[in-house]
Design a protein around this motif. Structure first.
Motif, PDB file in Angstrom:
ATOM      1  N   GLN A   1       0.864  -1.438   0.100  1.00 54.60           N
ATOM      2  CA  GLN A   1      -0.332  -0.330   0.152  1.00 54.60           C
ATOM      3  C   GLN A   1       1.071   1.451  -0.098  1.00 54.60           C
ATOM      4  OE1 GLN A   1      -3.858  -0.059  -0.123  1.00 54.60           O
ATOM      5  NE2 GLN A   1      -2.759  -2.432  -0.497  1.00 54.60           N
ATOM      6  N   HIS A   2       2.103   0.654  -0.222  1.00 48.70           N
ATOM      7  CA  HIS A   2       2.867   2.497  -0.320  1.00 48.70           C
ATOM      8  C   HIS A   2       2.862   3.368   1.231  1.00 48.70           C
ATOM      9  CE1 HIS A   2       4.014   1.092  -4.004  1.00 48.70           C
ATOM     10  NE2 HIS A   2       2.118   1.148  -4.226  1.00 48.70           N
ATOM     11  N   GLY A   3       2.727   2.301   2.000  1.00 52.44           N
ATOM     12  CA  GLY A   3       2.318   3.091   3.101  1.00 52.44           C
ATOM     13  C   GLY A   3       3.893   2.795   4.597  1.00 52.44           C
ATOM     14  N   LYS A   4       3.405   3.513   5.778  1.00 51.33           N
ATOM     15  CA  LYS A   4       4.590   3.492   6.432  1.00 51.33           C
ATOM     16  C   LYS A   4       4.199   3.150   7.819  1.00 51.33           C
ATOM     17  CE  LYS A   4       7.690   7.479   4.713  1.00 51.33           C
ATOM     18  NZ  LYS A   4       7.929   8.937   5.323  1.00 51.33           N
ATOM     19  N   VAL A   5       3.101   2.777   8.486  1.00 48.20           N
ATOM     20  CA  VAL A   5       2.519   2.247   9.935  1.00 48.20           C
ATOM     21  C   VAL A   5       0.970   1.836   8.375  1.00 48.20           C
ATOM     22  CG1 VAL A   5       1.392   3.032  11.606  1.00 48.20           C
ATOM     23  CG2 VAL A   5       2.955   4.918  10.438  1.00 48.20           C
ATOM     24  N   ALA A   6       1.337   0.774   9.754  1.00 50.20           N
ATOM     25  CA  ALA A   6      -0.191   0.300   9.119  1.00 50.20           C
ATOM     26  C   ALA A   6      -1.182   0.544  10.633  1.00 50.20           C
ATOM     27  CB  ALA A   6      -0.652  -1.398   9.500  1.00 50.20           C
ATOM     28  N   TYR A   7      -2.576   0.339  10.285  1.00 51.27           N
ATOM     29  CA  TYR A   7      -3.633   0.923  11.606  1.00 51.27           C
ATOM     30  C   TYR A   7      -4.884   0.763  11.817  1.00 51.27           C
ATOM     31  CZ  TYR A   7      -6.161   4.181   9.125  1.00 51.27           C
ATOM     32  OH  TYR A   7      -7.754   4.626   8.665  1.00 51.27           O
ATOM     33  N   GLY A   8      -5.574   0.236  12.990  1.00 48.51           N
ATOM     34  CA  GLY A   8      -7.121   0.167  12.581  1.00 48.51           C
ATOM     35  C   GLY A   8      -6.859  -1.101  14.266  1.00 48.51           C
ATOM     36  N   GLY A   9      -8.164  -1.462  13.948  1.00 45.39           N
ATOM     37  CA  GLY A   9      -8.638  -2.757  15.120  1.00 45.39           C
ATOM     38  C   GLY A   9      -9.419  -2.507  16.211  1.00 45.39           C
TER      39      GLY A   9
END
Length: 231
Positions: free
Chosen positions: A64-72
């Motif tokens: 996803q070309h990101g630096k951090v994943a978030y959620g939950g």
């Protein structure tokens, strides 16, 4: 205070909050991550293995070309089945609904204080699958008191902290731990808002059962009311 009113207060406070991670990480660098039991992509991943789950998460961030994943938040997860600390034989009482918001990023990443705060308590919660090193802050802003919890920290984060210690908004609070100290998870921050701490010290449930969801949803509103992540 009703959930609606408290949510409105958090929305107002968010306008003047400091990011939990480096401000240089832009909103577009955050990518949402689904770790729910309904995510079919996880069916071929051994989520009981912190190493294999880390590969899945890191691949997702890169794709996803990101630096951090978030959620939950309020996500029902199968990952807790591996731990007797959460699992029971009764589906109604099994604790598998996540009450915080996770930020998945490398160990040793600095964590910053979103608001002026004092340290309420801290503890190394060492059950398998638990938080590991944890700090709870108390905030009193706009005549409202509430708490924020920071789980899965490094051991070093607890070395010099003291109950009653003051932190200014934007001051570094801690760093993230790795799987050897954080309950055996890929490195991440568990961030949770708590209205009533219910006499807990250095700990508070971050996962609840289906039968207790109504209470915890009221007592632990969505952390994204503050973080405003849309990546």
């Amino acid at each position: 205070m009703s959930s609606i009113v408290f949510s409105q207060v958090l929305n107002e406070l968010a306008k003047d909050s400091f990011p939990l991670l480096e401000p240089s990480i832009s909103n577009s660098d955050y990518v949402s991550l689904d770790l729910s039991k309904d995510n079919k992509a996880l069916q071929n991943v051994d989520v009981s293995s912190s190493e294999k789950l880390a590969i899945y998460i890191n691949n997702h961030i890169q794709s996803q070309h990101g630096k951090v994943a978030y959620g939950g938040y309020l996500e029902t997860r199968a990952i807790y089945n591996r731990s007797a600390y959460f699992k029971t034989s009764n589906l109604e009482t099994e604790r598998n609904i996540h009450l915080g918001l996770d930020l998945w990023i490398a160990a040793e990443t600095p964590i910053y204080t979103p608001f002026d705060a004092t340290v309420h308590s801290f503890k190394n919660n060492t059950n398998f699958g638990d938080y590991g090193p944890t700090i709870i802050l108390k905030h009193h802003l706009k005549d409202v008191s509430f708490y924020t919890l920071y789980g899965h920290l490094s051991l070093e984060s607890l070395q010099n902290v003291e109950v009653g210690q003051e932190f200014q908004k934007g001051e570094q609070l801690a760093t993230l731990g790795d799987a050897s100290v954080n309950g055996d998870y890929p490195p991440h921050l568990h961030f949770q808002i708590i209205k009533d701490l219910q006499n807990y010290v250095g700990d508070y449930p971050g996962v609840c059962s289906k039968q207790d969801l109504a209470f915890y949803k009221h007592n632990c509103p969505n952390p994204n009311l503050i973080l405003k992540l849309k990546g």
